[in-house]
Design a protein around this motif. Sequence first.
Motif, short mmCIF file in Angstrom:
data_model
loop_
_atom_site.label_atom_id
_atom_site.label_comp_id
_atom_site.label_asym_id
_atom_site.label_seq_id
_atom_site.Cartn_x
_atom_site.Cartn_y
_atom_site.Cartn_z
N CYS A 53 0.86 -1.17 0.00
CA CYS A 53 0.00 0.00 0.00
C CYS A 53 0.90 1.23 0.00
O CYS A 53 1.76 1.37 0.86
CB CYS A 53 -0.90 -0.02 1.22
N SER A 93 0.16 4.13 0.74
CA SER A 93 -0.19 5.08 1.78
C SER A 93 0.42 4.70 3.14
O SER A 93 0.94 5.55 3.85
CB SER A 93 -1.71 5.18 1.88
N CYS A 94 0.36 3.42 3.51
CA CYS A 94 0.85 3.04 4.84
C CYS A 94 1.97 2.02 4.79
O CYS A 94 2.43 1.55 5.83
CB CYS A 94 -0.30 2.51 5.70
N CYS A 150 -6.59 -1.87 1.02
CA CYS A 150 -5.93 -1.75 2.31
C CYS A 150 -6.97 -1.23 3.30
O CYS A 150 -7.51 -0.15 3.14
CB CYS A 150 -4.75 -0.79 2.22
N ARG A 160 -6.65 -0.19 6.26
CA ARG A 160 -6.24 0.96 7.08
C ARG A 160 -6.51 2.27 6.37
O ARG A 160 -6.92 3.25 6.97
CB ARG A 160 -4.75 0.87 7.40
N CYS A 161 -6.23 2.30 5.06
CA CYS A 161 -6.27 3.57 4.33
C CYS A 161 -7.41 3.63 3.32
O CYS A 161 -7.64 4.69 2.72
CB CYS A 161 -4.96 3.80 3.58
ZN LIG Z 1 -2.59 1.34 3.59
#
Ligand SMILES: [Zn+2]
Lengths: 172, 414
Positions: free
Chosen positions: A52, A54-55, A66, A68-69
């Motif tokens: 990912c 982003s994270c 993902c 989380r994001c």
């Molecule tokens: Zn992520």
Amino acid sequence: MPLPEYIKKDYKRTRTMKGSWYLTSYKYKFNLSRIKEYLKGLKNGILLGLKCRSCNTVSFPPRLICGRCLVKPDQWVRLPETASIATGSANYDEEDKKREHPFPVIAVRQDGADTALIHNISDDVDFNSIYIGMPLKVVWAKERNGLYLDIDHYEPIEDPAIELNKKEGSVD
Amino acid sequence: MANVQPAVISAGFCEHASKRSDVNMAELVNEAVEDCLNKAGSVEWKDIDYVINGNMPAFEGANMPELWMTDHMAAKNKPLLRVTTGGTTGGSVFVSGYYAVASGLYDMVLAVAFEQQSCGNTTVGLASVALGELSIYPSLGYEATRLRRNMGAGAAIGVASYQAMNYMRRSKATEEDLARVVVQNRRNAAKNWWTHLKMPTITIEDVLDTPYISYPLRFGMVCPASDGACAVLFTTEEKAKQIADVPVYINGVGSYANEPAIIGVDCGGAGQTDPCEQLGAVKSAELAYSQAGISFPNKEIDYAEVYSPFPNQELQWVERVGLFEPNSAPEAYLNGVTALNGEMPVNCSGGVNSTNAIGASAMERPAESALQIMGKAGNQVPKTVHTALGHGWGGAINLISHVVMADEPQRKFK
Ligand SMILES: [Zn+2]
């Protein structure tokens, strides 16, 4: 020895009618866009994790989103052939009782990945010698067809932590 | 936030057993509803203005059972809602009862959760939950035997054994520690009228003598499959004061889910690599405590009911919801802290480990906690219970419900 009998009460039997429900008649849909790339990698002996942006979470096998994001990861990263045990259990069902050892089932975390997948360990490993964090290595299938079980199983490798503990122990 | 303070005024059960062959699902539910209303003083059928119902999704092969049993739970001509969230169903039904009153729309709400496992096929039911996810594997080269072995270990018992593996590693708990939890639960169950596995003489050795069913869990440690139902009556603070001797106020409700442990979605790996971490339980407990104004749950909670079909889960949950320091639960059980007359009694009803009518189990937890506050529980603790919690687990492996109740309303309503 069986458990002690629990205090039972008998209830009157009333009429019961049989019915059945065919689960196999259902159809399920899957998005294979990410899996295809992953399987192509397996065929060529390459382990691909999906990262990912982003994270930086790496999923192995790949995940579409993902959590989380809430973005769709799209960056493939090559992972090493080493892994470790995240958790495990052993199966004691009817067929497996014939075996000398119960059938171990492990969840593996590939080094460099942040997720776990269920897999198997070499057949000759006694389940009682398994521990969480145990280092493993991929054993490839004899013939790779671009399928899930191209990784045939995982085999244990030497654990540097145990050696380190031994040395520290000798100092004390 | 809510501007109505919801309260529980009554909770009822039917007798739980492996086969309630004398009744069907609707009659089973009716027994619990009648017990609930009998304990509710002046409340009658016609006073109820909203009904919520739930069980596992079609585990008995009957969809929309709420319509079948409408008459049996006084729902005719009343708004009716069905809630089903897997193992947490009962917890979600309870939470829905809270929402219905807290919204200010309804004054008297009846929540009913049930399961008649002897009529259904739990294996097929669980398969229907997992099949959507697993059906792709054969086409990706997974042969049937290996799929059954690997993913079979991923059903409820498998998930619990993964949790047990990691919990035992973290806390150094032994199998004897797990067996001790079972003994406490089954002996407590023997003193409670509605429970299933009543074993007044069971010992730790008895449990450890049984074979493994999924390492490290033994046959003697596993919950039974029960038939049973539970009903709870919710109302507002004002009405509760008129009706009940001891109104039980619901002061905090939290419901979180974290990623499924181990089984990935769409063949993906699972994001949770430590199955006993249970972030969902930690989060929902935090939320519920903050609503209830509880800063030190280990001091302020007097009684706890946690959802533990398997003994390792009981140790895991009491730590995750903040009743004990991490990894200290086995010692607390050894020292009798969690016993009926202990400082922090846990699962004195016998818990899910002794009685598991799946859809009802997560509602029986807060229901029993409420009865302990009222002083009307089947296996009443000797000390006065002011604040208690009820916890539920299930869904796609990790949906948690967490309810905090007390004999005093929430601080901001005083
Ligand atoms: Zn992520």
